[in-house]
Scaffold this motif. Sequence first.
Motif, PDB file in Angstrom:
ATOM      1  N   TYR A   1       0.885  -1.316  -0.164  1.00  0.00           N
ATOM      2  CA  TYR A   1       0.003  -0.092   0.041  1.00  0.00           C
ATOM      3  C   TYR A   1       0.954   1.397  -0.083  1.00  0.00           C
ATOM      4  O   TYR A   1       2.179   1.240   0.642  1.00  0.00           O
TER       5      TYR A   1
ATOM      6  N   ALA B   1       0.701   5.596   0.753  1.00  0.00           N
ATOM      7  CA  ALA B   1       0.092   6.266   1.951  1.00  0.00           C
ATOM      8  C   ALA B   1       0.472   7.694   1.954  1.00  0.00           C
ATOM      9  O   ALA B   1       1.574   7.881   1.483  1.00  0.00           O
TER      10      ALA B   1
ATOM     11  N   ASP C   1       1.255  11.056   3.854  1.00  0.00           N
ATOM     12  CA  ASP C   1       1.571  11.653   4.969  1.00  0.00           C
ATOM     13  C   ASP C   1       0.836  13.086   5.002  1.00  0.00           C
ATOM     14  O   ASP C   1       1.549  14.081   4.879  1.00  0.00           O
TER      15      ASP C   1
ATOM     16  N   MET D   1      -2.332  10.726   9.762  1.00  0.00           N
ATOM     17  CA  MET D   1      -1.968   9.313   9.699  1.00  0.00           C
ATOM     18  C   MET D   1      -0.349   9.365   9.912  1.00  0.00           C
ATOM     19  O   MET D   1       0.191   9.836   8.987  1.00  0.00           O
TER      20      MET D   1
ATOM     21  N   THR E   1       2.419   7.338   8.872  1.00  0.00           N
ATOM     22  CA  THR E   1       2.819   6.427   7.935  1.00  0.00           C
ATOM     23  C   THR E   1       3.694   5.556   8.835  1.00  0.00           C
ATOM     24  O   THR E   1       4.108   4.424   7.945  1.00  0.00           O
TER      25      THR E   1
ATOM     26  N   ILE F   1       2.191   2.184  10.605  1.00  0.00           N
ATOM     27  CA  ILE F   1       0.865   1.581  10.029  1.00  0.00           C
ATOM     28  C   ILE F   1       1.386   0.075   9.829  1.00  0.00           C
ATOM     29  O   ILE F   1       2.459  -0.327   9.235  1.00  0.00           O
TER      30      ILE F   1
ATOM     31  N   VAL G   1      -0.638  -3.173   8.162  1.00  0.00           N
ATOM     32  CA  VAL G   1      -1.691  -3.856   7.515  1.00  0.00           C
ATOM     33  C   VAL G   1      -1.991  -5.163   7.989  1.00  0.00           C
ATOM     34  O   VAL G   1      -1.356  -5.819   8.183  1.00  0.00           O
TER      35      VAL G   1
ATOM     36  N   PHE H   1      -7.378   2.999  10.413  1.00  0.00           N
ATOM     37  CA  PHE H   1      -6.504   3.799  10.061  1.00  0.00           C
ATOM     38  C   PHE H   1      -7.215   5.082  10.238  1.00  0.00           C
ATOM     39  O   PHE H   1      -8.536   5.040   9.340  1.00  0.00           O
TER      40      PHE H   1
ATOM     41  N   MET I   1      -7.240   8.838   8.816  1.00  0.00           N
ATOM     42  CA  MET I   1      -6.720   9.582   7.635  1.00  0.00           C
ATOM     43  C   MET I   1      -7.652  10.863   7.293  1.00  0.00           C
ATOM     44  O   MET I   1      -8.820  10.625   7.610  1.00  0.00           O
TER      45      MET I   1
ATOM     46  N   ASN J   1      -6.113   9.153   0.789  1.00  0.00           N
ATOM     47  CA  ASN J   1      -4.737   9.284   0.967  1.00  0.00           C
ATOM     48  C   ASN J   1      -4.048   7.881   1.297  1.00  0.00           C
ATOM     49  O   ASN J   1      -2.970   7.736   1.777  1.00  0.00           O
ATOM     50  N   MET J   2      -4.711   6.578   1.116  1.00  0.00           N
ATOM     51  CA  MET J   2      -4.210   5.442   1.106  1.00  0.00           C
ATOM     52  C   MET J   2      -4.773   4.358   0.078  1.00  0.00           C
ATOM     53  O   MET J   2      -5.858   4.480  -0.213  1.00  0.00           O
ATOM     54  N   TRP J   3      -4.053   3.930  -0.699  1.00  0.00           N
ATOM     55  CA  TRP J   3      -4.175   2.986  -1.866  1.00  0.00           C
ATOM     56  C   TRP J   3      -3.512   1.789  -2.138  1.00  0.00           C
ATOM     57  O   TRP J   3      -2.298   1.424  -1.608  1.00  0.00           O
TER      58      TRP J   3
END
Length: 526
Positions: A299, A301, A303, A307, A309, A312, A314, A320, A322, A327-329
């Motif tokens: 992932y 992310a 900053d 969040m 980073t 984190i 997963v 999370f 955010m 902002n996260m993918w």
Amino acid sequence: MDIKKTLSALKAQKLYLMSTKRDCYNFTMPLRGVGYNNYGQSFSQDSNVSTANAYKANKYDATATDASKILASFIVSGIAPSNLQWFDFDVAQDPTIRNQWLGDAASLIWREIHAGNFNSSLYECILDLVIGGEGILFQDLKKEGLHFELWDTSQCYFACSVKGGVVDSVYREYTLTPQQAMVEFSQEGDMPLPDRVMQASPDAKINFIHAIYPRVNGVYDGPAKNKPFASCHILVDDGVEIRQSGYDEFPLAIPRWNVIPDSPYAFGPVYEALDDIKTLNETAKFILQNAEMAICGMYGAVDDGVMNTGSITVGPRKVFIMAERDNMWPMSSGGDFNISEMMLQQQREQVRRSMMVDQLQIPQQQGTTATEINTRMQLLRQITGPVFGRLEEFLQALVFRSFGLLYRAGKLPQMPQELADLKQLSIRYVSPLARSQRNSEVEVIESYEMSIGQTMAVDPSIGDVYNWTEGAREKARLRGVPERLMNSNSQIRKIQEGRQQAQAQAQQEAVETEKEINESKKAPKE
């Protein structure tokens, strides 16, 4: 002789090989080579085992381990199978001499060898040969029979009294607990152990050196201190000689693979494939890392100040925080599993090829006949047989040591005087590998016999050129037929004389019968 000084020199000669041998073990069977991890320390020390376990944890592919086991199993079954007598005796001066005692003695020794712990010890010794290039098997006679003990190669240092000859000097470093030391050195003639050993804690480690080397002007079957091979045990810390003894024969059988020039040491098949094994291990490691990313996901992310980073993790049931949903993918892995799998397969095949495993395995195809499998096995043995030629020095030391121990113990029948006068026997190997190497000689004899048989159809007298009886005997010898199944020359003469007498008697009876018939025809009718 200053044993400690000699040992120090031998250790210096072996030092440059230690790292390579360590790699050979750590990439195949780390626990078998723990003595190479911390040079000079023994197997019983926890640090060695911990280091071996660490190497095992970093081993990502078992191809080299499996190949080592397969090759070792093939060698054992090829040179010394437990279900087949793999050697016989000949008279060195004249191999054509036949005597029932030779076959009986060889059969008895073979049974005594396999009656004890030889089978398990041999397999582990050959594993050391395949991985490290040499193995060490100690042999002695106890009340229950022949006993074999596998020595750790990392604790032993070799020397040859003849340049380029067989190993005939071995210096071994080993440790015992105080209890083991008291039991070991309680024989008549042993020096008393120092008080510090007797009073040491039960888990203390007492260091010893065992030196075996040729003794100048040694006397066979003489007093222990004058035998051809000296045996000295030294208490290291005190520098005290605890036991001085000897052996009539060199008590160690040491197989070696490819001997290093100007060195008594050798390297094995694992060393020849070591570069491929290391590359394969790294490739498997990268594939597992790529698989982890594909399974667990990767992932990206932003900053955004909300969040963190850096913290984190997963996983399921994770929350999370955010600022924005975007902002996260998830990200895709850049690795190609098809290419990595192809490279992994190629490297595995290369490792198997370097260790000859691909030649040892029979392709399993539907409809394969027993004759085809047997032919395939003969071909495999012919291909791999020359590689194991050096193992004959190992088998020779093993058999002659067994012969000496059993003969002196009165466990062999008394040697006939006609053989005792010759004073020298030789070993004829009849193992599956030995027979496969001699098959070409059998084929030459059979091809010549077939050619003569065809020519005899035109000229029967041509058969007188060839000694058919000796030809049959030679084929039986090359194929390893037990001597007890073969008739001696005197027995053959008796059989031939009996056959000739039977034929002469039959001819005489036929003549008399014909004569009676003729006389009856001439008699006047009443």
